[in-house]
Write a protein that holds these residues in place. Structure first.
Motif, short mmCIF file in Angstrom:
data_model
loop_
_atom_site.label_atom_id
_atom_site.label_comp_id
_atom_site.label_asym_id
_atom_site.label_seq_id
_atom_site.Cartn_x
_atom_site.Cartn_y
_atom_site.Cartn_z
N TYR A 24 0.94 -1.49 0.44
CA TYR A 24 0.30 -0.29 0.21
C TYR A 24 0.54 1.20 -0.14
O TYR A 24 0.41 2.32 -0.15
CB TYR A 24 -0.91 0.38 1.19
N VAL A 25 1.92 1.09 -0.24
CA VAL A 25 3.15 2.96 0.42
C VAL A 25 2.38 2.94 -0.87
O VAL A 25 2.96 4.15 -0.61
CB VAL A 25 4.38 1.91 0.41
N ALA A 26 3.40 2.26 -2.20
CA ALA A 26 2.76 3.52 -3.17
C ALA A 26 1.62 4.21 -3.66
O ALA A 26 1.53 5.63 -3.58
CB ALA A 26 3.19 2.64 -4.77
N GLU A 27 0.71 3.84 -2.80
CA GLU A 27 -0.10 4.64 -3.73
C GLU A 27 -0.64 5.88 -2.43
O GLU A 27 -1.60 7.07 -2.75
CB GLU A 27 -2.00 3.73 -3.53
N ILE A 28 -0.50 4.81 -0.68
CA ILE A 28 -0.61 6.30 0.15
C ILE A 28 0.33 7.49 -0.16
O ILE A 28 0.65 8.72 0.24
CB ILE A 28 -0.18 5.36 1.23
#
Length: 367
Positions: free
Chosen positions: A189-193
């Motif tokens: 989820y890091v990239a979308e956050i």
């Protein structure tokens, strides 16, 4: 901030017995972090509240050496830093006495937006808790708030993924350095956050992973926001700590009630029972209480007393409110450069004099 200034700020942050509150006291007295580390111990000991135990190890060269290593990590990984006196430092966090002197960021956070709320709760969130959390974010989306949470299991990731779904900015406050992600399963989820906000932390890449870090980072979750919302919580839990911190910062707290027999509702029910949080049964309660959309009927003007004598601080606040129509307590304190507790007392006196009136959402306006 130059690299040299940042190194000294990091070095001061690295001293074990000096927390953010004490560091700010030393910096305010000496003028800068560099000046603190170059000052004589005898001079520092003359500062109220500073003793030999506090400054023990302050002048150890290891702090500057470690600061240089951390600066390399920061530069190599394009980490953004925010010093507590800089304009880029989150405005509400500036007003928290224990806010970090250096805050680290990854991603594309735009903190200038005023509507910021924190959503926290149990890691063992129930199906109904998930449903309420998602409905809450969906309902609030039209007001375009920033959603802050801790990027942990359960409530945190539910709230932040819902924010991404509705194209809202979201901030994950981490309990570790930006060289890792916990829980590891959330790496996906890091990239979308980061595309919809990013991450904040005051922990270094060299800091050991410790469960106590989670309690420490909760002050940032509470400090960033105008309100903290607890979705579900057992009788004890980190989200209750966040709620307590938010209350200590004089911020609004909301709690979603549940059945008395539900273990994951005990914490929320207690917050409401002991008047530490507003009961949140409908997502629209949030914008109403925070005055995001509330239209107050114009009341007949109240005849002010003639020749009311104002104290100097009252004049500052009165003139500010007169120019800005109505404003939140925290914002008044920031703009008038006075601590919140002092502002609250002055506003009460002004209310008794018939000069101002309180509004929902801790707003005040001139009568």
């Amino acid at each position: 901030m130059t690299d040299q200034q940042l190194i000294y700020a990091l070095a001061l942050q690295h001293v074990p017995k000096i927390g953010a509150t004490t560091a700010k006291k030393l910096i305010n007295h000496c003028g800068s972090a560099e000046a603190v580390l170059k000052e004589k111990a005898s001079t520092l000991l003359k500062i109220d509240g500073i003793g030999t135990i506090t400054i023990q190890g302050l002048f150890d060269k290891i702090h500057l050496e470690e600061a240089e290593h951390e600066l390399k990590f920061i530069r190599d990984n394009n980490i953004i830093t925010h010093y507590y006196t800089e304009d880029t430092y989150p405005e509400r966090l500036k007003h928290c006495i224990d806010g970090p002197i250096v805050l680290f960021q990854s991603g594309n956070i735009n903190i200038k937006q005023q509507r910021i709320i924190s959503i926290v709760g149990t890691r063992k969130i129930t199906t109904s808790g998930v449903a309420f959390c998602e409905k809450l974010v969906e309902t609030l989306a039209e007001f375009n708030p920033i959603i802050v949470s801790g990027f942990a299991y359960g409530t945190d990731i539910t709230a932040q993924r819902a924010a991404v779904k509705h194209n809202l900015q979201t901030i994950g406050c981490l309990a570790h350095g930006l060289n890792q992600i916990y829980p590891k399963v959330h790496k996906k989820y890091v990239a979308e956050i980061e595309n919809h906000g990013g991450f904040y932390t005051d922990f270094w890449s060299s800091d050991n992973f410790d469960r106590n870090n989670f309690l420490k980072r909760n002050r940032i979750i509470a400090g960033l926001s105008e309100a903290t919302i607890v979705i579900e919580s057992a009788e004890k839990g980190g989200s209750l700590v966040t709620a307590d911190i938010a209350n200590s910062y004089n911020r609004e707290v909301f709690a979603v009630p549940g059945r008395t027999t539900d273990s994951q509702s005990i914490g929320c029910n207690n917050l409401i029972k002991f008047q530490k949080a507003h009961l949140l049964s409908n997502p629209l309660d949030v914008p109403y209480m925070l005055n995001w959309e509330l239209e107050i009927d114009k009341k007949p003007a109240v005849q002010q007393q003639l020749f009311v004598e104002l104290e100097p601080d009252e004049k500052i606040i009165y003139n500010f409110l007169k120019d800005n129509n109505r404003e939140m307590l925290d914002v008044i304190a920031i703009k008038c450069k006075m601590p919140t507790y002092k502002i609250a007392g002055i506003l009460l006196n002004m209310e008794l004099k018939g000069l101002v009136r309180p509004l929902p959402g801790k707003l005040f306006e001139v009568i």
